[in-house]
Design a protein around this motif. Structure first.
Motif, mmCIF file in Angstrom:
data_model
loop_
_atom_site.group_PDB
_atom_site.id
_atom_site.type_symbol
_atom_site.label_atom_id
_atom_site.label_comp_id
_atom_site.label_asym_id
_atom_site.label_seq_id
_atom_site.Cartn_x
_atom_site.Cartn_y
_atom_site.Cartn_z
ATOM 1 N N TRP A 60 0.755 -1.133 -0.093
ATOM 2 C CA TRP A 60 0.215 -0.469 0.170
ATOM 3 C C TRP A 60 0.431 0.849 0.752
ATOM 4 C CZ3 TRP A 60 -4.733 0.822 -1.042
ATOM 5 C CH2 TRP A 60 -5.811 -0.325 -1.005
ATOM 6 N N ILE A 61 2.413 0.847 0.415
ATOM 7 C CA ILE A 61 3.048 1.730 -0.226
ATOM 8 C C ILE A 61 2.951 3.057 -0.719
ATOM 9 C CG2 ILE A 61 5.343 3.045 -0.600
ATOM 10 C CD1 ILE A 61 6.084 0.692 1.137
ATOM 11 N N SER A 62 2.702 2.753 -2.665
ATOM 12 C CA SER A 62 2.278 3.433 -3.382
ATOM 13 C C SER A 62 0.774 4.240 -3.458
ATOM 14 C CB SER A 62 2.392 2.773 -5.349
ATOM 15 O OG SER A 62 1.229 1.615 -4.409
ATOM 16 N N ARG A 63 0.100 3.435 -2.650
ATOM 17 C CA ARG A 63 -1.882 3.575 -3.231
ATOM 18 C C ARG A 63 -2.068 4.607 -1.386
ATOM 19 N NH1 ARG A 63 -4.380 -1.636 -4.451
ATOM 20 N NH2 ARG A 63 -2.546 -2.742 -3.573
ATOM 21 N N ALA A 64 -1.045 5.132 -0.815
ATOM 22 C CA ALA A 64 -0.899 5.615 0.451
ATOM 23 C C ALA A 64 -2.105 6.601 0.292
ATOM 24 C CB ALA A 64 -0.336 5.799 1.362
ATOM 25 N N PRO A 65 -3.255 7.051 1.118
ATOM 26 C CA PRO A 65 -4.459 8.232 0.350
ATOM 27 C C PRO A 65 -4.117 9.428 0.859
ATOM 28 C CG PRO A 65 -5.636 7.179 2.600
ATOM 29 C CD PRO A 65 -3.994 6.291 2.038
ATOM 30 N N SER A 66 -3.045 9.349 1.438
ATOM 31 C CA SER A 66 -2.415 10.861 1.829
ATOM 32 C C SER A 66 -1.048 10.651 2.476
ATOM 33 C CB SER A 66 -3.142 11.228 2.876
ATOM 34 O OG SER A 66 -2.328 11.261 4.535
ATOM 35 N N ARG A 69 -0.121 9.666 5.317
ATOM 36 C CA ARG A 69 0.138 8.536 5.204
ATOM 37 C C ARG A 69 1.163 7.533 5.152
ATOM 38 N NH1 ARG A 69 -2.371 7.341 10.023
ATOM 39 N NH2 ARG A 69 -4.598 8.537 9.945
ATOM 40 N N LYS A 70 1.130 8.498 3.600
ATOM 41 C CA LYS A 70 2.512 7.210 2.897
ATOM 42 C C LYS A 70 4.131 7.473 3.683
ATOM 43 C CE LYS A 70 2.969 8.136 -1.583
ATOM 44 N NZ LYS A 70 2.692 7.440 -2.642
ATOM 45 N N TRP A 123 -7.292 -0.225 2.057
ATOM 46 C CA TRP A 123 -6.011 0.610 3.187
ATOM 47 C C TRP A 123 -6.598 0.237 4.358
ATOM 48 C CZ3 TRP A 123 -2.408 2.895 3.453
ATOM 49 C CH2 TRP A 123 -2.307 4.157 4.592
ATOM 50 N N LEU A 177 -10.806 6.052 9.889
ATOM 51 C CA LEU A 177 -11.645 5.619 9.154
ATOM 52 C C LEU A 177 -13.015 5.986 10.320
ATOM 53 C CD1 LEU A 177 -9.969 3.027 7.596
ATOM 54 C CD2 LEU A 177 -10.209 5.207 6.751
ATOM 55 N N GLN A 184 -15.829 4.675 4.597
ATOM 56 C CA GLN A 184 -14.580 4.340 5.825
ATOM 57 C C GLN A 184 -15.118 3.253 7.067
ATOM 58 O OE1 GLN A 184 -13.543 8.286 5.467
ATOM 59 N NE2 GLN A 184 -11.320 8.475 5.447
ATOM 60 N N MET A 187 -15.156 0.209 5.352
ATOM 61 C CA MET A 187 -14.376 -0.083 5.102
ATOM 62 C C MET A 187 -13.088 -1.093 6.081
ATOM 63 S SD MET A 187 -11.004 1.524 3.307
ATOM 64 C CE MET A 187 -11.734 2.300 1.681
#
Lengths: 320, 247
Positions: A60-66, A69-70, A123, A177, A184, A187
């Protein structure tokens, strides 16, 4: 009694004197071969778990939502690589190299925690891993900071500090979340539903059945490697986690979960141990994927490691 | 105009952080998983500060996440070099050497910027980038002067990224105006020290700077490679799937 036997007895007595007085065995101390082998297996399995565990979260590093968070996730996965490094170094004090241990991992002769054979689908799984998986790991590992083997105990002190930081970060990610939109929150609930029982299974088979599975609890307790049984640790984890789930406003997927006044603990449904054994044997959803990823990364890097070794030896020759 | 400058430098750092993050759990050894994640984290930190500052200067209410997640590729201002796919470890190290050597010279000078924020960013980042440059240097030496295979791969890696080096030194109306005010660094002034540093490393590694490369440029004007679209699609999709929420 032959003099050699007598010396062996004296060495063993000295070992137990240290263990029984809650002292630390250090790399140069005499230790029974079975103690050394047990520690190598346990430390290696722990190290392997750290490096395999980088995959489901690294997912999830490439897709972290902020971006915040990344950054948190990158730092966390980096910590796990660091934990792998300390643990392989701790194992090296027992006379096995990192290369040997990686070979055993790559050829399926040593294992890693079964939890990492489950996929991270959303996520929220990153938060759930931090909260539940790191929470379970801490429950298992805090007693290891008092383990009889000095290098392992000291590595665990640092690892536990970082893990408890990760656990709070995971909880905070889930809290964000559950305070967010219905999507959220759903999720987050979905992640708890999927990760709850695999997290309970992280403590291993139940105490009563351990002999059947070739368990090591009793001997490890005698050696001061293990301090509490699997079921004691599992109970401790449940007791700690249930109130946290209430703060999150999430439901633990167990209709029989309730506080037992008499025992002073929560009653709960045990995980499916047949599933645990299947996953340990290699039949989990991601076993093949995790190992293949690991073996491929190692094989792809072989030319780099060879180059570094060749360069270092050229430099040594030039200096000589 | 300062916002456009901060945005370009921030996009460089963000896109390269995204690329380096792809290495995590795939590196040739555990030490490199740690090192590449560490470099990615440094770059991400620089990106966050620079994008935040760009948003403040712009004054339209865009924060770091709006800028990172809600622009399409034609609005990104990073140089092409940082968006190139990782390739093998030699390609990544070649890209790292070229970019870190550039960023080092840039930040070293930007510390003297008359803009306090940019000067402060540069003051912190120059220490980080010094390490990034050293890390790349050590690997280019090891691979260039290691085995026959590593030498061949390092030379190929260098050839793959070399055409994208020229763009690092391109100026535009923004850098021209801002460097005249002492806010920005004129990129053209970085070429000489960069060439001296990179040339020194390549010579020691037994590598030749590729001679016949056709320079590729366009990123600073929003004309990117095809690869950037995929990088952004992956980076942005979750954030965009839940508009306006807090993570």
């Amino acid at each position: 009694m032959a003099p050699t036997d007598q010396r062996a007895d004296e060495r063993e007595a000295a070992f137990y004197a240290i263990v029984d007085s809650d002292g630390r065995i250090e790399p140069r101390d005499d230790m029974p071969e079975a103690y050394r082998r047990t520690l190598v297996r346990q430390i290696a399995q722990h190290a392997h778990s750290e490096i395999i565990g980088m995959q489901p979260e690294g997912n999830w590093i490439s897709r972290a939502p902020s971006l915040r968070r990344k950054a948190i996730l990158l730092a966390k996965v980096q910590d796990e690589a660091g934990h792998g490094l300390y643990l392989y170094a701790a194992a090296e004090t027992l006379g096995v190299s990192r290369d040997q241990l990686l070979d055993l991992l790559h050829t399926r002769k040593q294992k890693y925690s079964s939890i990492f054979n489950y996929p991270t689908l959303t996520w929220a799984d990153v938060g759930a891993i931090g909260w539940l998986v790191d929470g379970a790991a801490i429950t298992n590992q805090v007693p290891l900071t008092r383990c009889s083997y000095g290098p392992y105990a000291r590595a665990m002190v640092r690892i536990c500090k970082e893990e408890s930081f990760h656990q709070r970060q995971g909880f905070e990610a889930l809290l964000t979340l559950t305070r967010g939109t219905p999507a959220q929150k759903a999720m987050a609930q979905d992640a708890l539903d999927r990760w709850w029982y695999p997290s309970l299974a992280m403590f291993g088979p139940p105490d009563s059945g351990e002999q059947v599975s070739g368990g090591h609890t009793e001997q490890s307790m005698r050696w001061g490697i293990k301090r509490f049984s699997n079921d004691e640790l599992r109970q401790r984890f449940v007791d700690m986690t249930v109130p946290q789930s209430e703060v999150l406003g999430l439901s633990i997927p167990d209709p029989d979960l309730r506080w037992n006044e008499e025992r002073g603990h929560y009653d709960f449904t045990a995980p499916d141990y047949d599933e645990l054994f299947r996953v340990i044997k290699g039949d989990g959803p991601c076993n093949a994927q995790r190992l293949e990823h690991r073996v491929t990364a190692h094989a792809d890097g072989a030319w780099v490691r060879e180059a570094a070794a060749a360069y270092a030896s050229k430099k040594r020759e030039q200096a000589a | 105009m300062r916002d456009r400058y901060a945005l370009a430098l921030g996009d460089d750092a963000l896109v390269l952080a995204q690329r380096l993050g792809e290495w995590v759990a795939r590196a040739p050894e555990l030490e490199e998983d740690v090192a590449l994640a560490n470099i990615a984290l440094d770059l991400l930190g620089q990106a966050r500060t620079l994008l935040t500052y760009a948003g403040e200067l712009e004054g339209a209410g865009r924060d770091e996440d709006v800028l990172a997640y809600w622009r399409d590729d034609r609005d990104f201002r990073n140089v092409l070099l940082v968006e190139l796919p990782n390739g093998d470890f030699a390609v990544t190290m070649a890209r790292q050497l070229l970019f870190a050597a550039y960023q080092y010279e840039l930040y070293d000078r930007l510390r003297a910027s008359t803009d306090d924020t940019l000067a402060a960013v540069a003051g912190k980042a120059v220490k980080e980038v010094h390490y990034h440059r050293d890390h790349a240097t050590q690997w280019v030496l090891r691979l260039g002067d290691g085995t026959d295979e590593s030498h061949r791969r390092m030379a190929e890696g260098l050839r793959a990224v070399w055409p994208y080096a020229d763009e690092l030194f391109d100026g535009d109306d923004v850098t021209a105006a801002l460097s005249a005010e002492g806010v920005a660094v004129d990129p053209a002034t970085l070429r000489e020290p960069w060439t001296a540093y990179v040339g020194g490393v390549l010579a020691e590694a037994g590598l030749e700077p590729p001679a016949d490369a056709t320079p590729r440029r366009g990123g600073r004007r929003g004309l990117h490679t095809e690869q950037l679209g995929y990088l952004l699609a992956e980076m942005q999709h979750l954030h965009r799937s839940h508009p306006g929420v807090t993570w």
